[in-house]
Design an enzyme around this catalytic site. Structure first.
Site, short mmCIF file in Angstrom:
data_model
loop_
_atom_site.label_atom_id
_atom_site.label_comp_id
_atom_site.label_asym_id
_atom_site.label_seq_id
_atom_site.Cartn_x
_atom_site.Cartn_y
_atom_site.Cartn_z
N THR A 1 -3.00 -12.68 3.22
CA THR A 1 -2.58 -11.92 1.95
C THR A 1 -2.35 -12.66 0.64
O THR A 1 -1.86 -13.65 0.74
CB THR A 1 -1.63 -10.89 2.37
OG1 THR A 1 -1.41 -10.32 0.94
CG2 THR A 1 -0.22 -11.45 2.60
N SER B 1 7.60 -10.39 -0.38
CA SER B 1 8.30 -9.29 0.28
C SER B 1 8.73 -10.07 1.86
O SER B 1 8.07 -11.10 2.03
CB SER B 1 7.81 -7.80 0.54
OG SER B 1 6.77 -8.27 1.42
N TYR C 1 7.72 -8.77 4.39
CA TYR C 1 6.45 -8.65 5.15
C TYR C 1 5.32 -10.10 4.67
O TYR C 1 4.81 -10.46 5.73
CB TYR C 1 5.79 -7.35 4.58
CG TYR C 1 4.28 -7.58 4.73
CD1 TYR C 1 3.39 -7.61 5.87
CD2 TYR C 1 3.44 -7.39 3.72
CE1 TYR C 1 2.01 -7.83 5.82
CE2 TYR C 1 1.92 -7.57 3.50
CZ TYR C 1 1.32 -7.80 4.55
OH TYR C 1 -0.01 -7.94 4.52
N HIS C 2 5.48 -10.37 3.43
CA HIS C 2 4.59 -11.32 2.93
C HIS C 2 5.07 -12.45 3.68
O HIS C 2 4.25 -13.37 3.73
CB HIS C 2 4.44 -11.31 1.46
CG HIS C 2 3.63 -10.27 0.78
ND1 HIS C 2 4.32 -9.08 0.48
CD2 HIS C 2 2.55 -10.02 0.62
CE1 HIS C 2 3.19 -8.25 -0.13
NE2 HIS C 2 2.21 -8.91 -0.13
N LYS D 1 3.46 -13.38 6.89
CA LYS D 1 2.28 -13.91 6.65
C LYS D 1 2.26 -15.67 6.19
O LYS D 1 1.52 -16.31 6.77
CB LYS D 1 1.53 -13.10 5.46
CG LYS D 1 1.15 -11.72 6.00
CD LYS D 1 0.29 -11.60 6.89
CE LYS D 1 -0.33 -10.29 6.75
NZ LYS D 1 -1.15 -10.20 8.03
P1 NAD Z 1 -3.34 -1.09 9.64
O1 NAD Z 1 -1.48 -1.04 10.08
O2 NAD Z 1 -4.08 0.16 9.39
O3 NAD Z 1 -3.80 -1.86 10.96
C1 NAD Z 1 -3.21 -2.83 11.74
C2 NAD Z 1 -3.42 -2.31 13.30
O4 NAD Z 1 -2.68 -3.30 14.06
C3 NAD Z 1 -2.53 -1.20 13.47
O5 NAD Z 1 -3.58 -0.33 13.93
C4 NAD Z 1 -1.50 -1.33 14.33
O6 NAD Z 1 -1.37 -0.46 15.36
C5 NAD Z 1 -2.12 -2.56 15.05
N1 NAD Z 1 -0.85 -3.49 15.40
C6 NAD Z 1 0.08 -3.96 14.71
N2 NAD Z 1 1.00 -4.62 15.56
C7 NAD Z 1 0.46 -4.50 16.82
C8 NAD Z 1 0.87 -5.03 18.31
N3 NAD Z 1 2.16 -5.59 18.51
N4 NAD Z 1 -0.02 -5.01 19.27
C9 NAD Z 1 -1.23 -4.21 19.11
N5 NAD Z 1 -1.61 -3.84 17.85
C10 NAD Z 1 -0.86 -4.06 16.89
O7 NAD Z 1 -3.32 -2.03 8.43
P2 NAD Z 1 -4.44 -2.55 7.52
O8 NAD Z 1 -4.35 -1.98 6.19
O9 NAD Z 1 -5.62 -2.36 8.23
O10 NAD Z 1 -4.47 -4.35 7.58
C11 NAD Z 1 -4.96 -4.92 8.42
C12 NAD Z 1 -4.45 -6.35 8.36
O11 NAD Z 1 -4.69 -6.89 7.14
C13 NAD Z 1 -3.15 -6.37 8.35
O12 NAD Z 1 -2.89 -7.83 8.78
C14 NAD Z 1 -2.63 -6.71 6.74
O13 NAD Z 1 -1.63 -7.51 6.64
C15 NAD Z 1 -3.76 -7.30 6.34
N6 NAD Z 1 -4.14 -6.97 4.99
C16 NAD Z 1 -4.28 -5.55 4.36
C17 NAD Z 1 -4.58 -5.34 3.05
C18 NAD Z 1 -4.87 -3.69 2.70
O14 NAD Z 1 -4.67 -3.50 1.45
N7 NAD Z 1 -4.86 -2.72 3.56
C19 NAD Z 1 -4.53 -6.29 2.22
C20 NAD Z 1 -4.38 -7.65 2.63
C21 NAD Z 1 -4.14 -7.99 3.95
N1 USQ Z 2 2.52 -0.28 -7.36
C1 USQ Z 2 2.72 0.76 -8.48
N2 USQ Z 2 2.66 1.93 -8.14
C2 USQ Z 2 2.55 2.34 -6.75
C3 USQ Z 2 2.48 1.67 -5.91
C4 USQ Z 2 2.28 0.27 -5.90
O1 USQ Z 2 3.18 0.04 -9.58
O2 USQ Z 2 2.58 3.61 -6.80
C5 USQ Z 2 2.25 -1.70 -7.72
C6 USQ Z 2 3.32 -2.61 -6.91
O3 USQ Z 2 4.93 -2.59 -7.63
C7 USQ Z 2 2.77 -3.89 -6.71
C8 USQ Z 2 1.12 -3.47 -6.72
O4 USQ Z 2 1.33 -2.50 -7.09
O5 USQ Z 2 3.02 -4.61 -8.05
C9 USQ Z 2 0.79 -3.64 -5.36
O6 USQ Z 2 1.38 -2.79 -4.50
P1 USQ Z 2 0.55 -2.17 -3.23
O7 USQ Z 2 1.69 -1.29 -2.63
O8 USQ Z 2 -0.75 -1.47 -3.61
O9 USQ Z 2 0.15 -3.42 -2.26
P2 USQ Z 2 1.38 -4.41 -1.64
O10 USQ Z 2 2.80 -3.75 -1.53
O11 USQ Z 2 1.12 -5.73 -2.41
O12 USQ Z 2 0.43 -4.47 -0.20
C10 USQ Z 2 -0.75 -4.27 0.00
C11 USQ Z 2 -1.01 -4.06 1.46
C12 USQ Z 2 -0.53 -5.30 2.11
C13 USQ Z 2 -1.48 -6.53 1.47
C14 USQ Z 2 -1.37 -6.60 0.09
C15 USQ Z 2 -2.11 -7.68 -0.53
O13 USQ Z 2 -0.23 -3.04 2.05
O14 USQ Z 2 -0.79 -4.98 3.66
O15 USQ Z 2 -1.11 -7.70 2.01
O16 USQ Z 2 -1.47 -5.34 -0.60
S1 USQ Z 2 -1.22 -8.41 -1.88
O17 USQ Z 2 -0.88 -7.58 -2.64
O18 USQ Z 2 -2.45 -9.30 -2.59
O19 USQ Z 2 -0.18 -9.21 -1.09
#
Ligand code: NAD
Ligand code: USQ
Length: 396
Positions: free
Chosen positions: A151, A186, A188-189, A192
């Site tokens: 991420t 965070s 979470y981050h 990663k």
């Molecule tokens: P998501 O939660 O929809 O998908 C993740 C999937 O992994 C889920 O279906 C969950 O059940 C499965 N999973 C989690 N832990 C598991 C485990 N222990 N065993 C088996 N399955 C498991 O999330 P997403 O939005 O599709 O994101 C996918 C990946 O991309 C994540 O790693 C996330 O960090 C990364 N990512 C997402 C975004 C975004 O904006 N959606 C942005 C950047 C990075």
């Molecule tokens: N934000 C608002 N209002 C909202 C929601 C979010 O102002 O209602 C702001 C947040 O404060 C933040 C930004 O928007 O500054 C992004 O927040 P987000 O909730 O859209 O995304 P984030 O929490 O960063 O996480 C999401 C995905 C995560 C992925 C990440 C990519 O859930 O899995 O890793 O985006 S990144 O942001 O580049 O790290």
């Protein structure tokens, strides 16, 4: 593998927002796809009480059956927990992957910051999954290419340009190419960042090959495959724990909730369309890292501040016939609300990515779908409930 060959692909987290569309996208292009998931995302939504706005099939068997019925193509399903070594072993031994696409983690920054239990669970789940996958690669598929979803939030918002994973540092007359410094956004981050460190070490010490895709925030509902049938839809979330910025703003505009800009709204991030996520993962698969290489691509196509996004959604709403409003809410997060941001994102473009850029037309198209399901929106889930910073220091 070369770019013309069919790959045996293991999609970990294949029931998720991005994993399921990726599985179909690669299957449609002739690759042999196996998905693994334990439905953790669905279970954690039940814990929070929220759910996907767009209805989705009950499980992966239903999804895979619908896919086979409509296209004649098979997606193999393994239901199991990636923290369980026996599950990972079985998935690797049965699928003999050329490429492992690893989405299988908890993706929510707010979830990881709610309380100690969720923080520990997020880090345990994400870091153990990735370690199990690295050991499985080492022992069962050392030639396979790991495509790992990282991420952009691993880097945070430093006051310098963000490179793609590596930076040359000159220090006291000496110079080295080192991993770019991390200021994760965070816990979470932070998970990663730990993954990136663990993967880089596995490449350096065991000769594995990996691409860490430092992805920005993804938006969008549809891909070419999800629109074939409602049973193939992917999840789409709008609540404050699991929903992400653009997706949330679009739902808020449709249901008449003021757009929730957190704090000053100068927070700038990289964004990309869900269709581009699939293409980036495909490009990485078709052009693998070489043995021993840990490469990093910054996977986003445009950067916006939150205020810019909210204003774009406002304009699209106006064109759509909705008068939306913006309301700054107290920022629940600990983050800079005004900062420098310039992140490189060349490498996927060089491999052939043609971005789907954000436009008011695209947002209006999202409004159409959201409008269809607006009765499913629970407005109690829109505003954030948990604050990241403790209100006061507790005396002990
Ligand atoms: P998501 O939660 O929809 O998908 C993740 C999937 O992994 C889920 O279906 C969950 O059940 C499965 N999973 C989690 N832990 C598991 C485990 N222990 N065993 C088996 N399955 C498991 O999330 P997403 O939005 O599709 O994101 C996918 C990946 O991309 C994540 O790693 C996330 O960090 C990364 N990512 C997402 C975004 C975004 O904006 N959606 C942005 C950047 C990075
Ligand atoms: N934000 C608002 N209002 C909202 C929601 C979010 O102002 O209602 C702001 C947040 O404060 C933040 C930004 O928007 O500054 C992004 O927040 P987000 O909730 O859209 O995304 P984030 O929490 O960063 O996480 C999401 C995905 C995560 C992925 C990440 C990519 O859930 O899995 O890793 O985006 S990144 O942001 O580049 O790290």
């Amino acid at each position: 593998m070369t770019s013309t060959e069919r790959h045996r692909v293991l999609v970990l987290g294949g029931d998720g927002y991005l994993g399921w569309p990726t599985a179909m996208y690669l299957s449609a292009r002739g690759h042999e796809v196996t998905v693994v998931d334990n439905y953790l995302r669905r279970l954690l939504h039940m814990e929070v009480g929220s759910g996907s706005l767009v209805p989705i099939a009950d499980d992966l068997d239903q999804r895979a059956s619908a896919w086979q019925e409509l296209t004649g193509r098979q997606i193999r399903v393994v239901v199991g927990d990636l923290t369980d070594w026996a599950v990972v072993q079985r998935a690797f031994l049965e699928s003999e992957p050329d490429t492992v696409i690893h989405y299988g983690e908890i993706p929510s920054a707010p979830y990881s910051m709610t309380n100690r239990e969720r923080c520990v669970f997020t880090q345990h789940n994400n870091i153990i999954n990735t370690l199990n996958i690295l050991w499985a690669l080492r022992d069962y598929a050392p030639q396979a290419h790991l495509v790992k979803l990282g991420t952009m939030g691993e880097y945070g918002t430093p006051d310098i340009d963000i490179e793609e994973g590596w930076i040359v540092i000159n220090h006291n007359g000496r110079s080295d190419r080192l991993p770019f410094p991390k200021l994760p956004a965070s816990y979470y981050h932070c998970s990663k960042v730990a993954d990136s460190t663990n993967i880089e070490f596995a490449c350096r010490s065991w000769g594995l090959r990996a691409t860490d895709l430092n992805q920005g925030v993804v938006y969008g509902i549809d891909t070419d495959e999800t629109v074939l049938d409602p049973r193939l839809s992917t999840r789409f979330d709008y609540d404050a724990v699991w929903g992400t910025a653009i997706n949330r703003f679009c739902v808020q505009a449709v249901v008449g909730h003021p757009l929730t800009v957190y704090g000053g709204g100068g927070q700038t991030r990289g964004y990309l369309n869900i269709r581009d996520t699939l293409r980036c993962v495909e490009l990485s698969t078709l052009h693998p890292a070489v043995p021993g290489e840990f490469r990093v691509f910054n996977q986003f196509t445009e950067q916006f501040s939150i205020n810019e996004l909210a204003n774009l959604v406002l304009r699209a709403a106006h064109d759509f016939g909705i008068e939306a409003t913006i309301e700054s809410v107290e920022n629940p997060r600990v983050e800079k609300e005004a900062h420098y941001y310039n992140a490189k994102h060349q490498r996927l473009l060089e491999l052939g990515l043609t971005p789907h850029l954000l436009s008011t037309e695209l947002v209006e198209h999202m409004f159409d779908t959201i409008e269809r399901y607006r009765d499913r929106v629970a407005s109690s889930h829109i505003l954030p409930k948990a604050r990241w910073r403790p209100r006061a220091l507790v005396q002990v």
